[in-house]
Design a protein around this motif. Structure first.
Motif, PDB file in Angstrom:
ATOM      1  N   CYS A   7       0.893  -0.997  -0.158  1.00 16.56           N
ATOM      2  CA  CYS A   7      -0.040  -0.131   0.004  1.00 16.56           C
ATOM      3  C   CYS A   7       0.817   1.539  -0.150  1.00 16.56           C
ATOM      4  CB  CYS A   7      -0.816   0.291   1.117  1.00 16.56           C
ATOM      5  SG  CYS A   7      -0.292  -0.329   2.717  1.00 16.56           S
ATOM      6  N   VAL A   9       1.323   4.763   2.205  1.00 12.25           N
ATOM      7  CA  VAL A   9       0.768   5.519   3.686  1.00 12.25           C
ATOM      8  C   VAL A   9       0.949   6.872   3.182  1.00 12.25           C
ATOM      9  CG1 VAL A   9       1.094   5.724   5.188  1.00 12.25           C
ATOM     10  CG2 VAL A   9       1.482   3.374   4.897  1.00 12.25           C
ATOM     11  N   ASP A  11       0.950  10.857   5.786  1.00 16.21           N
ATOM     12  CA  ASP A  11       0.246  10.901   6.620  1.00 16.21           C
ATOM     13  C   ASP A  11      -0.599  12.003   6.529  1.00 16.21           C
ATOM     14  OD1 ASP A  11       2.433   9.322   7.566  1.00 16.21           O
ATOM     15  OD2 ASP A  11       4.222  11.032   7.500  1.00 16.21           O
ATOM     16  N   PRO A  15      -6.661  10.341   9.332  1.00 17.28           N
ATOM     17  CA  PRO A  15      -7.023   9.542   9.056  1.00 17.28           C
ATOM     18  C   PRO A  15      -8.399   9.141   8.458  1.00 17.28           C
ATOM     19  CG  PRO A  15      -5.510   9.002  10.745  1.00 17.28           C
ATOM     20  CD  PRO A  15      -5.956  10.175  11.299  1.00 17.28           C
ATOM     21  N   TRP A  37      -4.085  -4.941   8.799  1.00 17.69           N
ATOM     22  CA  TRP A  37      -3.865  -3.821   9.363  1.00 17.69           C
ATOM     23  C   TRP A  37      -4.436  -3.765  10.959  1.00 17.69           C
ATOM     24  CZ3 TRP A  37      -4.924  -3.346   4.030  1.00 17.69           C
ATOM     25  CH2 TRP A  37      -3.538  -3.399   2.987  1.00 17.69           C
ATOM     26  N   TRP A  43      -4.709   4.444  12.191  1.00 13.01           N
ATOM     27  CA  TRP A  43      -4.397   4.305  11.134  1.00 13.01           C
ATOM     28  C   TRP A  43      -6.207   4.104  10.131  1.00 13.01           C
ATOM     29  CZ3 TRP A  43      -0.221   2.972   8.529  1.00 13.01           C
ATOM     30  CH2 TRP A  43      -0.382   1.744   7.455  1.00 13.01           C
ATOM     31  N   THR A  45      -7.824   2.768   5.550  1.00  9.44           N
ATOM     32  CA  THR A  45      -7.407   2.264   4.693  1.00  9.44           C
ATOM     33  C   THR A  45      -8.555   1.954   4.247  1.00  9.44           C
ATOM     34  OG1 THR A  45      -8.183  -0.054   5.086  1.00  9.44           O
ATOM     35  CG2 THR A  45      -6.026   0.541   5.046  1.00  9.44           C
ATOM     36  N   ALA A  55      -3.782   4.083   2.545  1.00  8.70           N
ATOM     37  CA  ALA A  55      -3.799   3.826   4.149  1.00  8.70           C
ATOM     38  C   ALA A  55      -2.828   5.457   4.192  1.00  8.70           C
ATOM     39  CB  ALA A  55      -2.692   2.720   4.405  1.00  8.70           C
ATOM     40  N   GLN A  57      -2.903   7.344   8.336  1.00  8.81           N
ATOM     41  CA  GLN A  57      -1.599   7.471   9.701  1.00  8.81           C
ATOM     42  C   GLN A  57      -1.588   8.924  10.075  1.00  8.81           C
ATOM     43  OE1 GLN A  57       2.068   4.790   9.746  1.00  8.81           O
ATOM     44  NE2 GLN A  57       2.835   6.932   9.403  1.00  8.81           N
ATOM     45  N   PHE A  76       4.759  10.794   2.709  1.00  9.53           N
ATOM     46  CA  PHE A  76       4.131   9.234   1.945  1.00  9.53           C
ATOM     47  C   PHE A  76       5.288   8.426   2.547  1.00  9.53           C
ATOM     48  CE2 PHE A  76       6.088   9.849  -1.751  1.00  9.53           C
ATOM     49  CZ  PHE A  76       6.206   8.985  -2.628  1.00  9.53           C
ATOM     50  N   ASP A  79       4.541   0.510   1.974  1.00 11.43           N
ATOM     51  CA  ASP A  79       5.013  -0.401   1.968  1.00 11.43           C
ATOM     52  C   ASP A  79       5.362  -1.982   1.384  1.00 11.43           C
ATOM     53  OD1 ASP A  79       4.667   0.638   4.859  1.00 11.43           O
ATOM     54  OD2 ASP A  79       2.478  -0.327   5.556  1.00 11.43           O
TER      55      ASP A  79
END
Length: 129
Positions: A7, A9, A11, A15, A37, A43, A45, A55, A57, A76, A79
């Motif tokens: 994925c 992610v 920031d 979220p 997850w 968090w 998704t 995702a 965060q 960002f 993952d």
């Protein structure tokens, strides 16, 4: 090949709200149950129709990017899903990645994920698939 993109992610300060924004933009399902997850207040998704997962965060004291001001850069990380985090660690370090994990592991300790920087300093995580 060392792994698969799990994925992207982003920031953010909220979220769930940002996941909702991207759901409106891209379609998909927010917080679909997924064993990869734990979903909580920090968090969220978005599983898109194309199969891509975004995702989101929570970051305390989040400072948004100000394009193109480098004092407020884009935020960002990727993952990367791998079968064996320890083996992948050796491989990405050999490619020029730097470990960002604090300290060394205790003998025999295994983690489900580890954090690195690519050669340009962008963070990414190796995550046990």
């Amino acid at each position: 090949m060392i792994g698969h993109l799990q994925c992207v992610v982003l920031d953010c300060p909220e979220p769930l709200a940002l996941a909702g924004f991207y759901r409106s933009l891209l379609g998909g399902e927010v917080n679909r149950p997924d064993p990869r997850w734990v979903l909580d207040d920090d968090w969220a998704t978005l599983h898109t129709g194309s199969g891509m997962v975004l995702a989101f965060q929570r970051v305390p004291e989040y400072r948004p990017p100000r394009w193109p001001d480098p004092a407020f850069p884009q935020q960002f990380h990727l993952d990367i899903d791998v079968a064996d985090v320890d083996r992948a660690h050796e491989q990405v370090v050999a490619l020029g990645a730097a470990s960002l994990d604090p300290g060394d592991l205790d003998p025999g300790e295994t983690l489900d994920w580890r954090v690195y920087a690519d050669p340009a300093g962008h963070p990414f995580c190796l995550v046990r698939g």
